[in-house]
Structure formats: C-alpha cells, structure tokens
Design an enzyme around this catalytic site. Structure first.
Site, PDB file in Angstrom:
ATOM      1  N   GLU A  87      39.297  36.480  41.584  1.00 51.29           N
ATOM      2  CA  GLU A  87      37.938  37.020  41.449  1.00 51.29           C
ATOM      3  C   GLU A  87      37.451  36.938  40.008  1.00 51.29           C
ATOM      4  O   GLU A  87      36.298  36.602  39.751  1.00 51.29           O
ATOM      5  CB  GLU A  87      37.880  38.485  41.896  1.00 51.29           C
ATOM      6  CG  GLU A  87      38.299  38.742  43.319  1.00 51.29           C
ATOM      7  CD  GLU A  87      39.761  39.147  43.441  1.00 51.29           C
ATOM      8  OE1 GLU A  87      40.625  38.459  42.858  1.00 51.29           O
ATOM      9  OE2 GLU A  87      40.042  40.141  44.124  1.00 51.29           O
ATOM     10  N   CYS A  90      41.698  44.236  43.896  1.00 51.62           N
ATOM     11  CA  CYS A  90      42.462  45.296  43.231  1.00 51.62           C
ATOM     12  C   CYS A  90      41.490  46.147  42.402  1.00 51.62           C
ATOM     13  O   CYS A  90      40.299  45.833  42.311  1.00 51.62           O
ATOM     14  CB  CYS A  90      43.529  44.652  42.334  1.00 51.62           C
ATOM     15  SG  CYS A  90      42.839  43.885  40.840  1.00 51.62           S
TER      16      CYS A  90
END
Length: 173
Positions: free
Chosen positions: A69, A97
């Site tokens: 990401e 996360c």
C-alpha cells in the site's frame, strides 16, 4: 467492460469491476512472491486507470515501511503531484495494517477494497477499524473479501513453501 463504477451500475457489475482491479493487485503480489517477499500487492485506481502499483518489498529494500500500500500510495502521489488521493480507490490483497491504514486515511483515499482479512494486524475491521474511525477528520469506505479465497491462497501457499525449506546452517569462517 467498464472499469470505472457508475452510479447506476448493478451490484453484479460493481462486483465485476472490483474483481478486475483486485486481479491487478494479485498480479502485483505475484511480483513480490517472485522475489521471495510475502505476496501482498496493491493498486490505486483513478477514473478507471491504475495510477499507483505496489508490492511488498520489505526484505528486498530492508525498509519496514515498504508495504504494498505504501509503495502504491507513493507512486500515485507522484503521478497526481499531490498527497491527496481524492477520487481514487485502493485495492490490496491483504487487509491493511495500522501503518498502512494510517497512510490511507492521511492520503484521503475514499475507498479501500481488500481481499483477505489479517487476523494478526488487520486495521480495516478485524482487530480494529482505523479506516472508518469516526474521530478522524477523514474516513475511508471499506469493502472486504473481494476474491478472498484467491488472496488467502497466495499467502497460505507462500508460508507453506517457506516452512518446507530447510534451515541453512551457518558456515564457519
């Protein structure tokens, strides 16, 4: 097929669009896997076009922030010449996360679509939901479980192969 979601699209058409872009994220995950990295991939889409791609590069770069990401967000920000990724969608094979969820919120991505949950670090609904936290000034809509089995199989297969590898013995110098 239209690769951008329109307001009057049927649920089936919307699902087909999400699956198309998730397959692009899976292709990025396979690039990580080819390097021996944990196979996680991401793409950022704007107006039916990928403007950011990323895959896990933590081991390769020795950079703990080199998550799929984060790599995709950096690339998309460069393409747009802006830290604000408005009108974008992020597709990622594994639930973000805490670090990535924070970056998604900070970059103002309005929609995050992920493939499989992360029971150890998932912050888009599994352990907590930082993406839709009402106390933040920006929230990101979350769609989960797009091509869930395929995304989960990537990770399961990778870790199964890793456990089967013999442990290398240290050589005496």
């Amino acid at each position: 097929m239209i690769l951008n979601i329109k307001a009057n699209e049927s649920p089936e058409d919307i699902q087909a669009v999400h699956e198309y872009w998730m397959r692009q994220a899976i292709a990025e995950a396979r690039k990580a896997e080819a390097l021996g990295e944990v196979p996680i991939g991401a793409v950022i889409v704007r107006h039916g076009e990928i403007i950011g791609r990323g895959y896990n590069l933590r081991e390769t770069t020795m950079d703990s922030t080199a998550h799929a990401e984060m790599v995709a967000i950096r690339e998309a920000s460069n393409v747009m010449n802006s830290w604000r990724l408005l009108d974008c969608q992020l597709y990622v094979t594994l639930e973000p996360c805490p670090m990535c969820a924070g970056a998604i919120v900070q970059s103002r991505v309005p929609l995050t679509v992920y493939g499989t949950p992360d029971p150890k670090a998932g912050c888009a609904g599994t352990l907590m939901n930082l993406l839709e936290e009402p106390r933040f000034n920006h929230r990101t809509e979350v769609i989960q479980d797009v091509l869930q089995e395929e995304c989960a199989d990537l990770l399961t297969s990778f870790f199964r192969r890793l456990r089967k590898k013999p442990i290398k013995q240290k050589e005496d110098s």
